[in-house]
Design a protein around this motif. Structure first.
Motif, short mmCIF file in Angstrom:
data_model
loop_
_atom_site.label_atom_id
_atom_site.label_comp_id
_atom_site.label_asym_id
_atom_site.label_seq_id
_atom_site.Cartn_x
_atom_site.Cartn_y
_atom_site.Cartn_z
N GLU A 1 18.86 29.35 15.79
CA GLU A 1 19.74 30.36 15.28
C GLU A 1 21.00 29.64 15.74
N ARG B 1 25.15 30.97 15.19
CA ARG B 1 26.07 31.87 15.03
C ARG B 1 27.13 31.28 14.62
N SER C 1 25.35 34.50 10.44
CA SER C 1 24.39 33.67 11.42
C SER C 1 23.32 32.88 10.31
N GLU D 1 19.45 31.08 10.69
CA GLU D 1 18.28 30.18 11.31
C GLU D 1 17.24 29.38 10.37
N VAL E 1 14.98 29.25 19.17
CA VAL E 1 14.36 30.50 18.82
C VAL E 1 12.79 30.48 19.11
#
Length: 155
Positions: free
Chosen positions: A104, A106, A116, A118, A152
């Motif tokens: 992820e 940001r 953000s 991912e 993640v």
């Protein structure tokens, strides 16, 4: 007192031989202030993972090294830990070690309308750009726009 970044770099160089002897990788070293406490946080890793015993061994092994180096001229607490399964990526070495993993990203401010993103970490172009695969397409993101990156864990 020297800057926190210089302290972290000095400590990293000073304890690297100890980590090597123990067969451990130093993932990160930070010198931070949390509330009234100053913390020297050493994060270690190993290809087979890190146990509490690894953290204790590293703590005991580097404590006398730090006493002899005396890199910090104020009281501090030493913490030795694992980077965890969802780890923050702060350096080029962190990025290189996590290529192919879900991450992820940001942003400091909205980037292309998003706070953000991912995707799968595809690599980097030098230290200036991050390559992130999203829905099969590789996107190039400027590192200067990225506030934080972390892996993640996908259940």
């Amino acid at each position: 007192m020297a800057g926190a970044k210089n302290i972290a770099e000095t400590v990293w160089q000073g304890i690297q031989p100890t980590a090597d002897e123990l067969g451990l990788l130093i993932w990160d070293v930070e010198f931070v202030k949390e509330g009234a406490r100053r913390i020297l946080r050493v994060t270690i890793d190993h290809e087979d993972g890190i146990t509490i015993e690894d953290c204790e061994r590293m703590h005991r092994a580097i404590d006398p090294v730090l006493d002899e180096m005396d890199p910090i001229d104020t009281a501090y607490d030493l913490e030795v830990s694992s980077p965890g399964i969802e780890r923050e990526l702060r350096t080029d070495a962190h990025i290189d070690a996590c290529i192919g993993e879900q991450i992820e990203v940001r942003f400091f401010a909205p980037f292309e309308g998003k706070k953000s993103m991912e995707g799968i970490l595809a690599g980097r172009n030098g230290s200036e750009e991050l390559l992130l695969e999203i829905d099969g397409a590789v996107r190039t993101l400027p590192r200067s726009a990225i506030a934080k990156m972390r892996t993640v864990f996908v259940f």
